[in-house]
Design a protein around this motif. Structure first.
Motif, PDB file in Angstrom:
ATOM      1  N   THR A 298       0.796  -1.223   0.000  1.00 47.57           N
ATOM      2  CA  THR A 298       0.000   0.000   0.000  1.00 47.57           C
ATOM      3  C   THR A 298       0.834   1.281   0.000  1.00 47.57           C
ATOM      4  O   THR A 298       0.267   2.373   0.016  1.00 47.57           O
TER       5      THR A 298
ATOM      6  N   PRO B 131       8.683  16.248  -4.010  1.00 47.55           N
ATOM      7  CA  PRO B 131       7.662  15.711  -4.915  1.00 47.55           C
ATOM      8  C   PRO B 131       7.077  16.801  -5.820  1.00 47.55           C
ATOM      9  O   PRO B 131       6.839  16.563  -7.009  1.00 47.55           O
TER      10      PRO B 131
ATOM     11  N   THR C 282      -3.938   3.443   6.395  1.00 48.81           N
ATOM     12  CA  THR C 282      -5.000   2.545   5.933  1.00 48.81           C
ATOM     13  C   THR C 282      -5.597   1.817   7.137  1.00 48.81           C
ATOM     14  O   THR C 282      -5.484   0.596   7.243  1.00 48.81           O
TER      15      THR C 282
HETATM   16  C1  LIG Z   1       9.896  12.929  -4.644  1.00 51.49           C
HETATM   17  C2  LIG Z   1      10.261  11.498  -4.822  1.00 51.49           C
HETATM   18  C3  LIG Z   1      11.296  11.155  -5.682  1.00 51.49           C
HETATM   19  C4  LIG Z   1      11.649   9.833  -5.860  1.00 51.49           C
HETATM   20  N1  LIG Z   1      12.667   9.553  -6.712  1.00 51.49           N
HETATM   21  C5  LIG Z   1      13.046   8.268  -6.885  1.00 51.49           C
HETATM   22  C6  LIG Z   1      14.106   7.953  -7.791  1.00 51.49           C
HETATM   23  O1  LIG Z   1      14.672   8.842  -8.445  1.00 51.49           O
HETATM   24  N2  LIG Z   1      14.495   6.652  -7.907  1.00 51.49           N
HETATM   25  C7  LIG Z   1      13.895   5.660  -7.179  1.00 51.49           C
HETATM   26  O2  LIG Z   1      14.311   4.504  -7.302  1.00 51.49           O
HETATM   27  N3  LIG Z   1      12.883   5.939  -6.339  1.00 51.49           N
HETATM   28  C8  LIG Z   1      12.438   7.211  -6.159  1.00 51.49           C
HETATM   29  N4  LIG Z   1      11.395   7.493  -5.304  1.00 51.49           N
HETATM   30  C9  LIG Z   1      10.776   6.373  -4.539  1.00 51.49           C
HETATM   31  C10 LIG Z   1       9.624   5.690  -5.259  1.00 51.49           C
HETATM   32  O3  LIG Z   1       8.623   6.625  -5.496  1.00 51.49           O
HETATM   33  C11 LIG Z   1       9.080   4.568  -4.390  1.00 51.49           C
HETATM   34  O4  LIG Z   1      10.116   3.654  -4.144  1.00 51.49           O
HETATM   35  C12 LIG Z   1       7.939   3.793  -4.983  1.00 51.49           C
HETATM   36  O5  LIG Z   1       6.938   4.632  -5.414  1.00 51.49           O
HETATM   37  C13 LIG Z   1       7.348   2.821  -3.981  1.00 51.49           C
HETATM   38  O6  LIG Z   1       6.369   2.047  -4.600  1.00 51.49           O
HETATM   39  P1  LIG Z   1       5.214   1.286  -3.799  1.00 51.49           P
HETATM   40  O7  LIG Z   1       4.490   0.467  -4.797  1.00 51.49           O
HETATM   41  O8  LIG Z   1       5.767   0.614  -2.637  1.00 51.49           O
HETATM   42  O9  LIG Z   1       4.266   2.432  -3.225  1.00 51.49           O
HETATM   43  P2  LIG Z   1       3.298   3.478  -3.937  1.00 51.49           P
HETATM   44  O10 LIG Z   1       3.919   4.033  -5.134  1.00 51.49           O
HETATM   45  O11 LIG Z   1       2.900   4.419  -2.865  1.00 51.49           O
HETATM   46  O12 LIG Z   1       2.029   2.622  -4.368  1.00 51.49           O
HETATM   47  C14 LIG Z   1       1.130   2.121  -3.437  1.00 51.49           C
HETATM   48  C15 LIG Z   1      -0.209   1.897  -4.086  1.00 51.49           C
HETATM   49  O13 LIG Z   1      -1.091   1.242  -3.172  1.00 51.49           O
HETATM   50  C16 LIG Z   1      -2.362   1.868  -3.254  1.00 51.49           C
HETATM   51  N5  LIG Z   1      -3.078   1.677  -1.979  1.00 51.49           N
HETATM   52  C17 LIG Z   1      -2.853   2.299  -0.806  1.00 51.49           C
HETATM   53  N6  LIG Z   1      -3.716   1.860   0.117  1.00 51.49           N
HETATM   54  C18 LIG Z   1      -4.514   0.961  -0.479  1.00 51.49           C
HETATM   55  C19 LIG Z   1      -5.595   0.174  -0.029  1.00 51.49           C
HETATM   56  N7  LIG Z   1      -6.012   0.222   1.228  1.00 51.49           N
HETATM   57  N8  LIG Z   1      -6.182  -0.648  -0.899  1.00 51.49           N
HETATM   58  C20 LIG Z   1      -5.775  -0.701  -2.181  1.00 51.49           C
HETATM   59  N9  LIG Z   1      -4.745   0.012  -2.658  1.00 51.49           N
HETATM   60  C21 LIG Z   1      -4.125   0.844  -1.801  1.00 51.49           C
HETATM   61  C22 LIG Z   1      -2.057   3.290  -3.537  1.00 51.49           C
HETATM   62  O14 LIG Z   1      -3.163   3.940  -4.092  1.00 51.49           O
HETATM   63  C23 LIG Z   1      -0.892   3.182  -4.501  1.00 51.49           C
HETATM   64  O15 LIG Z   1      -1.310   3.058  -5.828  1.00 51.49           O
HETATM   65  C24 LIG Z   1      10.992   8.818  -5.137  1.00 51.49           C
HETATM   66  C25 LIG Z   1       9.953   9.160  -4.274  1.00 51.49           C
HETATM   67  C26 LIG Z   1       9.585  10.472  -4.110  1.00 51.49           C
HETATM   68  C27 LIG Z   1       8.484  10.830  -3.175  1.00 51.49           C
END
Ligand SMILES: Cc1cc2nc3c(=O)[nH]c(=O)nc-3n(C[C@H](O)[C@H](O)[C@H](O)COP(=O)(O)OP(=O)(O)OC[C@H]3O[C@@H](n4cnc5c(N)ncnc54)[C@H](O)[C@@H]3O)c2cc1C
Ligand SMILES: Cc1cc2nc3c(=O)[nH]c(=O)nc-3n(C[C@H](O)[C@H](O)[C@H](O)COP(=O)(O)OP(=O)(O)OC[C@H]3O[C@@H](n4cnc5c(N)ncnc54)[C@H](O)[C@@H]3O)c2cc1C
Ligand code: SF4
Ligand code: SF4
Lengths: 651, 452
Positions: free
Chosen positions: A328, A351, A496
């Motif tokens: 999530t 961001p 959540t």
């Molecule tokens: C400003 C910024 C710059 C970045 N730059 C880089 C970079 O240059 N290189 C790099 O490697 N990484 C970078 N990152 C990190 C990268 O964004 C994260 O590592 C990545 O997005 C994590 O992915 P995730 O799937 O774990 O989480 P998320 O991208 O947060 O996805 C989680 C998903 O779960 C969904 N969700 C949440 N709760 C629920 C629920 N209860 N039921 C169903 N769905 C739900 C959400 O809607 C979302 O779609 C950066 C981050 C930021 C903020």
């Protein structure tokens, strides 16, 4: 089994000093040697090592042991290890008890060796009493569902879903927001390879939607959840989009609508329409109508005609899965008004900087103005210090942000923009050091601030003035005029609460999901069959998120690729001969696991459905006749243990 | 010893060629990453062979004391995993063996030659009783204790080794035959007639988990490692602090005195272009803070000073661990150490640039200096692929084809990598990658075999 037949082996572990530094292990062995039934009593350096396990097996065979006790660390760590050992020795694995004399004794009583030794003896005696009353048990074998539920459609969820689907398992992907991708599509360009976040997501999504064993639900949430590892039952509610056609078909018409609502995709930097499609390439291609913010439904109907359907109702689907992956994700830390000047014109978060650059196609402009110098202030919302016990702060480091800021800086510097870096430590770990190096080489200016004296940001004319005491120049007070201040904000776990409650998985002190053990079981939760992946567990970058997603998928596959799963036999059981049908157990059972059944020759009595029983023991406590007992922890065993533990200890 | 030299030594006689065996997956390297990968695959129902070049599996981890950030003892976590992989019905181990050659015939079809080195001990008979060790007259430094203690020419690798059986180190053996006479098994388990064996494996996919090696601190000449006895490196200290530690105390080498003013120098061999390693080694800040905390426990009166450039406490619960160290009174000085000088009594003078005080050159005296050495890649594995190129980066770490899509996939389809073979990392991240590589193997195999 009568007393004479019992042949117990007892092994007391030094844990290489973790136990023996505070507990006189030899004395413990001496003290329990004479206990009835104890045939072998030994101390061992590392009970869990292969050689000690072999020693136990040999003893079982040589001395015909039929019960084993190991007194060592927490059963959380190694109860399963020794059950396996006992099984390999040819015994029923439940004729074993694991006494915890490390976490509960040596580590808790480092101040008194004598006291700790006495307590250890009591623990071991109780363990012996347990096995004396133990009966062989058989694990409950259940068929598993060859399907996995993935919650969250960010890159973690997408990667896990794709991996599992490739092995032939059925996958259900549930995303709460209307579009897949999570936070990644909001990123202008990401380290280390400079790709656009949206492209990374697009690649994963296009692979995923080709597959026929994956069902994707967007705009959807988990509504109910029950069951156990191998057999979970889930209800998913899919909210209506109210729009029926792809974005491209109504693109031009949507343009006619006014911009009304702050666009969350752009962190409020721009406004969006009530019909929403966040970015080119977003999946699904169907926009959503944001009915909550829609003031004028009639215009929309007129404009879009058949493309809109306001009669759409939420739908519920029922799923059966063998395992669950929770992915999530995170939210960016939102600075408080005034925190490092947040709220002032020209102060943005990292961001937001990504969005600004994306919107400007790589060029950085703020309100049409050109930007010449940018100051990055690091660790905003991370590494915070508590000023009082109650205060909820983010004590952790957010890991990705130094790297991400450094990468973006080097892009800015290629455009001739000067960058200042107001940091505490630069944590470009591993090969990300190269990015730091590059920014230094290109002339980035580094200023170290003390967390107790954070930089101050003031407006000065059409510029911002950043005031900071630089530790690298022995505390010199600097005043730097810049066009833009970027607050390098950390990650916070996405909130959540409903989901946490349904799944009953827990969060750590940092409020991210907590794993069972960071080294032994880094992607598992305390609930069997539920795994965690990506930034919902800890701040992580994309590469690390993908690895953790695949690791979680791997664990889910170990559960769901099998046909049968073995469950612990610690379930309640009724002795129909004693049951007087008070029905108290039926009333109290929180899992509705107890029913009335007709036993042949006895009549109607209570009966436990073992698939539903969670072994909580609530029924045992209320049964007036002690007819219902928990296998593996009977009243008889508990009483014997209490009695043994209470006996006088003479050291 | 290199594989090649095994061939060159004629007195082994013939090399025994074994018939081909088939497995789903070959895992190379029995550290924690390789072990995790093998276990996950075994649990999924794949048949796995794990090849480890040392006489025991376990990698670096089993040598460590306690592990950051949770401070659980490394043995407590590593040994049961080692036992689990050893007894897993779907996993076979080839220990004391090295991969000689890998040829890809097609997708899902790799032919592998593995050389199993002779232990000169019959593993089916040896009980690990250690009588041979007692009898052997030759004493050499023990790799397990990083040379801080000795072992014999015939030895059991360490107490919790898997498998826990003896091995004869022929480089140091003087062929006196004492061990053979002392061995209580019937007939004796010592067997000097053993010859190397070549295993021919046909496998569907491969995971490389060959780990890292430490930077050779002698290359930083101004620190005089190897010359000043009281300049040691972090692996020595981890051994001195381990539950299975050699002296049961922390003693400095020159005179066996308990140190009471210890210095840590970070980034030795990392972030340093003069030794061709511009990368940060990712774990040394944390292991140094860990050791400093353990020293505070073992030697409550001792002072510990850490000379650092940046403290990289970035992982889960790391920052909290770092703050805890500060609260315990561990001193942190942001400063680059220019050189070390030795006094007559063995104490050391550390010259450093005091960055937070205007970069002044300052000096401080310590009675023990620990160099927090960095991590470097084990490069040999890239050379075994016949006709295919395993891409590595400019330092030599295995390079994923597409980090932001599938970080454990290498340039050769069907070959994956995990753990520190891909770059420096801690145990949690290594274990996670072990799982990730297992998943990728499973997906790849299912696809090429047409299951889906
Ligand atoms: C400003 C910024 C710059 C970045 N730059 C880089 C970079 O240059 N290189 C790099 O490697 N990484 C970078 N990152 C990190 C990268 O964004 C994260 O590592 C990545 O997005 C994590 O992915 P995730 O799937 O774990 O989480 P998320 O991208 O947060 O996805 C989680 C998903 O779960 C969904 N969700 C949440 N709760 C629920 C629920 N209860 N039921 C169903 N769905 C739900 C959400 O809607 C979302 O779609 C950066 C981050 C930021 C903020
Ligand atoms: C001083 C020090 C302290 C540390 N402290 C901590 C700590 O407190 N917490 C923490 O999380 N991490 C710590 N670490 C890091 C930890 O040791 C590593 O993260 C971990 O060991 C990596 O595991 P691995 O399996 O990737 O590699 P390794 O442990 O190096 O295992 C690789 C295995 O592959 C074998 N191998 C190599 N080449 C071949 C070949 N060609 N054929 C067959 N086999 C081969 C090796 O013999 C070895 O068994 C520390 C490291 C050091 C140096
Ligand atoms: S990664 Fe860098 S900016 Fe982010 S919290 Fe850690 S030290 Fe601060
Ligand atoms: S982890 Fe710390 S000590 Fe190691 S190279 Fe990086 S900054 Fe230097």
């Amino acid at each position: 089994m009568s007393e004479e037949e019992l042949r117990i082996g007892v092994y007391v572990c030094h844990c290489g000093g973790n136990i023996s530094d505070y507990v006189d292990v030899k004395k413990v062995v001496e003290a329990i040697k004479g206990e009835p039934g104890v045939v072998v009593a030994k101390d061992v350096m590392f009970a869990c090592s292969d050689s000690s396990q072999n020693e136990i097996i040999n003893d079982v065979k040589e001395h015909n042991l039929n019960r084993v006790v190991v007194a060592s660390c927490s059963p959380k760590l190694h109860e399963l290890t020794f059950r396996e050992t006992v099984k390999r020795a040819g015994l029923n694995p439940y004729l074993y008890y694991h006494a915890n004399i490390r976490e509960h004794v040596s580590w808790a009583h480092t101040d008194t060796r004598e006291g700790a030794t006495e307590k250890a003896i009591r623990h071991v005696r109780a363990a012996i009493a347990y096995v004396r009353n133990a009966k062989p048990l058989e694990p409950i074998r259940q068929k598993t569902m060859h399907a996995v539920l993935v919650i969250g459609g960010g890159i973690a969820g997408l990667r896990a879903a794709l991996d599992l689907s490739r092995t032939g398992l059925n996958v259900y992907l549930v995303e709460r927001s209307p579009f897949l991708g999570g936070r990644t599509p909001q990123l202008y360009r990401v380290y280390p390879d400079g790709r656009r976040g949206a492209d990374i997501v697009k690649d994963l999504v296009s692979e995923l939607i080709r597959r026929d064993n994956v069902a994707i639900y967007t705009n959807a949430e988990i509504k109910s959840f029950s069951g156990y590892i191998g057999n979970f039952e889930v209800e998913v509610e899919i909210k209506p989009r109210y729009i029926k056609v792809p974005y491209d078909e109504i693109k031009e018409k949507i343009k006619e609508l006014p911009d009304e609502i702050p666009d969350e995709f752009n962190y409020g930097l721009t406004k969006r329409k009530v019909i929403y499609y966040p970015y080119e390439g977003a999946f699904p291609r169907i926009p959503v109508l944001d009915l909550d913010h829609c003031s004028d439904v009639e215009t929309i109907k007129e404009l879009l005609g058949d493309a809109v359907d306001l009669e759409q109702k939420p739908e519920t689907v029922k799923l059966k899965v063998g395992a669950v992956i929770v992915a999530t994700g995170f939210d960016p830390y939102e600075p408080k008004e005034g925190e490092f000047g947040y709220g002032r014109q020209g102060v943005v978060t990292l961001p937001q900087l990504h969005r600004l650059m994306d919107l400007g196609n790589g060029e950085l402009k703020l309100n049409g103005r050109e930007i010449r110098d940018v100051a990055f202030v690091y660790c905003v919302g991370s590494r915070q210090k508590k000023s009082s016990e109650e205060e909820e702060v983010n004590e952790y480091c957010s890991r990705y942000c130094c790297n991400a800021a450094m990468y973006i800086s080097s892009l800015l510097m290629e455009q001739g923009i000067r960058t200042y870096h107001i940091f505490r430590d630069i944590r470009t770990y591993g090969r990300h050091e190269r990015m730091y190096d590059e920014v230094s080489r290109k002339g980035g200016i580094f200023i170290k601030y003390n967390e107790d004296e954070p930089p101050e940001i003031e407006e000065e004319g059409d510029k911002l003035l950043l005031k900071v005491k630089d530790l690298l120049t022995a505390g010199e007070q600097l005043e730097i005029p810049v066009d833009l201040v970027v607050l390098v904000t950390g990650m916070v776990p996405r909130k959540t609460p409903e989901l946490d409650e349904l799944l009953r998985i827990s969060r750590g002190r940092d409020r991210f999901y907590v794993e069972v053990h960071p080294k032994l079981r880094p992607v598992e939760t305390a609930i069997g069959g539920i795994f965690i992946a990506g930034a919902c567990q800890a701040p992580r970058d994309i590469c690390e998120t993908l690895s953790s997603a695949s690791a979680a998928a791997s664990k889910a596959a170990t559960v769901t690729l099998r046909d049968v799963i073995e469950l612990e036999p610690f379930k309640a059981e009724v002795d129909p001969n004693i049951c007087d049908l008070s029905k108290k157990c039926i009333e109290i059972c929180p899992y509705e696991a107890i029913e009335i059944k007709n036993y042949e020759g006895i009549g109607e009595k209570a009966w436990v459905n073992k698939a539903k029983c969670m072994g909580c023991g609530a029924c045992v406590a209320v049964c007036p006749t002690e007819a219902i007992q928990l296998n593996g922890l009977t009243n008889e065993q508990i009483r014997a243990m209490i009695e043994a533990a209470g006996k006088e200890v003479i050291i | 010893m290199s594989v090649k030299s095994w061939y060159e030594r004629k007195y082994y006689g013939e090399i025994e060629d074994l018939p081909e065996e088939e497995y789903d997956v070959l895992v190379i390297g029995g550290g924690i990453a390789g072990i995790q990968a093998a276990l996950d695959l075994g649990d999924m129902g794949f048949k796995v062979v794990l090849v480890e070049k040392e006489p025991s599996i376990g990698g670096f981890m089993y040598k460590l004391s306690k592990t950051f950030p949770t401070m659980d003892c490394a043995s407590c976590i590593a040994t049961p995993r080692m036992a689990q992989v050893f007894h897993h019905p779907m996993i076979d181990l080839l220990i004391y063996s090295e991969v000689e050659e890998i040829e890809k015939k097609g997708e899902g079809d790799f032919r592998v030659k593995v050389l199993e080195k002779p232990r000169f001990v019959d593993s089916s008979r040896c009980t690990g009783c250690g009588q041979c060790e007692l009898a052997c007259p030759v004493i050499v430094p023990h790799e397990y204790d990083w040379g801080l203690a000795g072992r014999k020419a015939v030895y059991i690798p360490f107490d919790t080794a898997v498998p826990r059986i003896a091995v004869v180190d022929l480089d140091h053996c003087i062929y006196c035959g004492q061990c053979e006479r002392a061995c209580p098994t019937e007939p004796p388990s010592i067997d000097f007639t053993q010859v190397p064996k070549i295993h021919h494996l046909k496998v569907g996919a491969i995971i490389i988990a060959t780990g890292f090696h430490l930077f050779d601190a002698r290359l930083k000449e101004n620190y005089h490692f190897g010359e000043y006895p009281n300049v040691i490196h972090a692996m020595h200290m981890d051994r001195l602090l381990a539950p299975t530690r050699p002296y049961h105390a922390i003693l400095r080498p020159s005179d066996g005195k308990e140190p009471n003013n210890i210095a840590y120098i970070l980034c030795v061999g990392s972030r340093d272009k003069t030794v061709n390693n511009p990368n940060c080694s990712q774990i040394c800040c944390m292991y140094s803070i860990k050791q400093a905390q353990l020293i505070m426990g073992a030697l409550p009166l001792a002072d510990v000073t850490i000379y650092y450039i940046d403290i990289r406490a970035f992982g889960k619960a790391f920052e909290e661990f770092y703050q805890q160290a500060k609260d315990m009174g561990i001193m942190l000085v942001k400063g680059r150490v220019a050189k070390i000088e030795q006094k007559e009594n063995g104490d050391l003078i550390v010259w450093y640039e005091d960055i937070e005080n205007g970069g002044k050159l300052c000096k401080a005296e310590h009675d023990l200096v620990v160099l927090s050495v960095g991590l470097l890649p084990n490069k040999e594995i890239a050379n075994v692929f016949k006709g295919q190129k395993l891409e590595v980066d400019d330092v030599g770490w295995i390079k994923p084809v597409d980090e932001n899509a599938n970080p454990v996939e290498t340039s050769i389809r069907g070959v994956f990598a995990a753990g520190t073979a891909l770059g420096p990392k801690d145990i949690p991240d290594s274990v996670i990658e072990g799982g990730a590589a297992a998943m990728q193997c499973a997906a790849y195999l299912s696809e090429v075999r047409g299951r889906h």
